[in-house]
Design an enzyme around this catalytic site. Structure first.
Site, PDB file in Angstrom:
ATOM      1  NE  ARG A   1       6.316   1.372   0.572  1.00 14.80           N
ATOM      2  CZ  ARG A   1       5.385   0.873  -0.234  1.00 14.80           C
ATOM      3  NH1 ARG A   1       5.272  -0.441  -0.366  1.00 14.80           N
ATOM      4  NH2 ARG A   1       4.565   1.674  -0.884  1.00 14.80           N
TER       5      ARG A   1
ATOM      6  N   GLY B   1       4.295   5.252  -4.322  1.00 17.92           N
ATOM      7  CA  GLY B   1       4.093   4.398  -5.491  1.00 17.92           C
ATOM      8  C   GLY B   1       4.977   4.790  -6.667  1.00 17.92           C
TER       9      GLY B   1
ATOM     10  N   GLY C   1      -1.486   4.564  -2.718  1.00 22.10           N
ATOM     11  CA  GLY C   1      -2.943   4.580  -2.579  1.00 22.10           C
ATOM     12  C   GLY C   1      -3.397   5.380  -1.379  1.00 22.10           C
TER      13      GLY C   1
ATOM     14  CE  LYS D   1      -7.000   1.592 -16.258  1.00 20.17           C
ATOM     15  NZ  LYS D   1      -7.667   0.394 -15.684  1.00 20.17           N
TER      16      LYS D   1
END
Length: 403
Positions: free
Chosen positions: A45, A358, A381, A205
């Site tokens: 990053r 992520g 996200g 999930k």
């Protein structure tokens, strides 16, 4: 979805404003992983932010102030101080950077340092108002600059003072080179992709990917579902998933997604076999078993070899691939084989491949295939919300081009 992408593509770039002799504040994303000794374990990053910083240096910016967060601190904490990033940043820039611990010190530094100086502000999340999008904090940040540049895609889905509120108080507010690269890369995959377009989705999930799966059916040709979230789909079609992680309250949603996909002609691929174990961290029993015949007391933690073969065949005939979410507990070596095999196969294709940030980015990095992907996002996200068809808040407040 393409309209949302086009709207975000319309934001002005730093290349389209004059920054000579101006104070430039860049919202960067230096939220890098660190080991127990607070050494940076992955500086990707920071590296991604260097082109925008260098652009400001090369084009005569009077001063450059860098603003970022690190982790999720509860008040000030040495563990989350950006001073741990300073040396790596200086090494990558090959320039000295002045570290300041407060906005007040930043203002003093900007008034006294020589032209062309670079200032790194302490973790912006040490300020309580940051995540509340506090107008007072937003204005203080705006007072530090003539031009605001957002280059932090990883936080572009947040309405925080440094990513959203500051724009209200700055006349010139534009996207950095990384922010533009992120949206342009997703545009290639979503707006006019080479087909077949394949979405690979994983993670733990269904709830976190429910909106994505519902919205993207209008765009993709095929979907591969893996990871723990596939257990919910397998149970929805009647399989006994035994001790596997399942979101029972979403079984009807899973059925609806499968039904809708069939109606729209989107082929969905689920695991046909799995790697099952009694315990993820300290396994005493590990078995490869058909997905519909998991033994009592065991849980699925990775896709099996037959599934890897099936999924790889789908990947090899795809022209565009979007991947968001690992297909197993890749952090554990015993259960990483499925995810890594998929990464290897994508790397060997000629498809245009976009990797969500992520865990997915971390997984392909661990697999050794990061450099073989067409584009790897810096935001988990943010990339997920973008795929869902959302116009990210950070793009809403930046200046738009006149067409």
């Amino acid at each position: 979805m393409s309209k949302n992408i086009q709207l975000m593509q319309s934001v002005k770039s730093i290349r389209e404003v004059d920054i000579k002799n101006k104070r430039v504040l860049i919202r960067v994303d230096f939220n890098v992983p660190m080991d127990d000794e607070l050494n940076i374990s992955d500086d990707s990053r920071i590296r991604e932010a260097i082109p925008t910083i260098n652009y400001c240096i090369d084009n005569g910016a009077k001063s450059i102030i860098l603003v970022s967060h690190l982790g999720r601190p509860k008040g000030k904490s040495d563990e989350f101080s950006l001073k741990h990033v300073l040396k790596r940043l200086e090494r990558l820039l090959a320039k000295d950077v002045v570290f300041v611990e407060s906005l007040e010190n930043a203002q003093v530094a900007l008034n006294t340092l020589v032209d062309g100086s670079i200032v790194l502000l302490e973790n912006i999340r040490f300020y309580e108002g940051e995540e509340k999008n506090d107008p007072a904090l937003s204005q203080k940040l705006a007072n530090l600059c003539d031009v605001y540049v957002n280059d932090a895609f990883g936080t572009s889905h947040r309405k925080h003072s440094s990513t959203y509120g500051i724009a209200e108080y700055t006349k010139e507010k534009v996207a950095g080179l990384l922010l533009k690269k992120e949206i342009d890369s997703f545009a290639v995959a979503l707006s006019n992709p080479l087909r077949p377009l394949l979405l690979i989705v994983g993670g733990s999930k269904v709830s976190s990917k429910l909106t994505l799966l519902k919205s993207i059916l209008e765009v993709v040709d095929k979907i591969i579902i893996g990871g723990a979230m596939s257990n919910t789909f397998l149970k929805a079609i009647g399989y006994d998933t035994k001790s596997s992680l399942v979101e029972n309250d979403l079984l009807e949603d899973a059925k609806d997604i499968l039904r809708s996909a069939k109606e729209k002609g989107v082929k969905v691929y689920l695991p046909v076999d799995v790697v099952a174990t009694d315990n993820v961290k300290e396994p005493k029993e590990i078995k490869i078993t058909p997905a519909q015949d998991i033994p009592d007391g065991l849980m699925a933690v990775d896709i099996g070899p037959a599934t890897v073969k099936l999924f790889n065949e789908v990947i090899r005939v795809s022209e565009t691939i979007i991947w968001n979410g690992p297909l197993g507990v890749y952090e554990q070596q015993k259960f990483s084989r499925g995810t890594f095999s998929i990464a290897h196969t994508i790397a060997d294709t000629y498809a245009y491949s976009v990797i969500g940030g992520g865990d997915t980015a971390d997984a392909i990095d661990k697999a050794g295939n990061k450099d073989s992907m067409s584009f790897t996002s810096t935001g988990g996200g943010a990339s997920l919300e973008l795929l869902e068809g959302v116009v990210l808040p950070a793009f809403e407040v930046l200046e738009k081009k006149d067409y």
